[in-house]
Design a protein around this motif. Structure first.
Motif, short mmCIF file in Angstrom:
data_model
loop_
_atom_site.label_atom_id
_atom_site.label_comp_id
_atom_site.label_asym_id
_atom_site.label_seq_id
_atom_site.Cartn_x
_atom_site.Cartn_y
_atom_site.Cartn_z
N PRO A 5 38.18 26.20 -8.14
CA PRO A 5 38.83 28.40 -8.41
C PRO A 5 40.12 28.44 -7.65
O PRO A 5 41.39 28.53 -7.90
CB PRO A 5 38.30 28.74 -8.05
N ASP A 45 38.97 30.06 -13.36
CA ASP A 45 38.86 30.02 -11.87
C ASP A 45 37.96 31.14 -11.79
O ASP A 45 36.60 31.20 -10.30
CB ASP A 45 39.76 29.70 -11.79
N ALA A 49 34.40 30.71 -9.80
CA ALA A 49 33.98 31.71 -8.66
C ALA A 49 32.70 32.82 -8.39
O ALA A 49 32.13 32.47 -7.80
CB ALA A 49 35.20 32.58 -7.68
N ASP A 63 44.05 35.16 -6.27
CA ASP A 63 44.01 35.52 -7.86
C ASP A 63 44.61 36.27 -8.64
O ASP A 63 45.63 36.56 -9.67
CB ASP A 63 42.31 35.46 -7.72
#
Length: 184
Positions: A5, A45, A49, A63
């Motif tokens: 991720p 991602d 995760a 992120d």
């Protein structure tokens, strides 16, 4: 594999420059495609995760930061191209600068910051991504250019949501600071 991720998030960061370049050089299909790829990578991602419990502190910070930087850069580029008003790009960037500045101040002056976006903040980000993606899509030509009539009302929706969500973060964090002072 647990870093996958984070690698996808880094790839999304790398896509910022070519996406902006594509807008600035009049390549709307490429710009839209790169922005779409970045958006899909954001979903992938996050799913990885959560699904495999590959969460990390880096990912929790990188992120949302990647999302914010991508959206802010595209707002600025679209404003430079006179597609969106400069005041809107400035408002979007200013909101994020205020939130980031407040978060950094809290982290360094008060306590370690655990990032937890509010529902309103998540709604704001999702709306920005959809709006900017939509604006890029309308520049690709038929049939999507027909949706350009939604851009002007979208500008006002984005402005209001940006102000409300930014004010909400200031209000929430001011409450945390007041509670912290009361404890001392």
């Amino acid at each position: 594999m647990h870093q996958l991720p984070n690698l996808i998030t880094l790839l999304r960061c790398v896509l910022i420059v070519p996406t902006a370049w594509a807008v600035l050089t009049g390549r709307p299909v490429l710009a839209f495609g790169l922005f779409l790829a970045a958006g899909i990578s954001d979903g992938v991602d996050g799913w990885l995760a959560r699904r495999f419990d590959w969460r990390s502190r880096f990912g929790a910070i990188a992120d949302p930061l990647a999302d914010k930087v991508m959206v802010a850069v595209i707002y600025v580029v679209l404003a430079l191209e006179a597609v969106l008003p400069v005041w809107l790009a400035a408002l979007v960037v200013l909101r994020d600068v205020v939130i980031l500045g407040g978060a950094l101040a809290w982290h360094f002056l008060v306590d370690r910051l655990e990032l937890a976006p509010t529902r309103l903040g998540k709604l704001n980000t999702a709306t920005h991504v959809l709006f900017v993606g939509g604006v890029l899509a309308t520049r690709t030509g038929p049939p999507l250019e027909a949706f350009a009539v939604l851009v002007d009302p979208g500008i006002w929706l984005i402005a209001v949501l940006t102000l409300v969500s930014g004010g909400h973060y200031v209000w929430v964090w001011s409450g945390y600071a007041a509670d912290r002072r009361a404890e001392s």
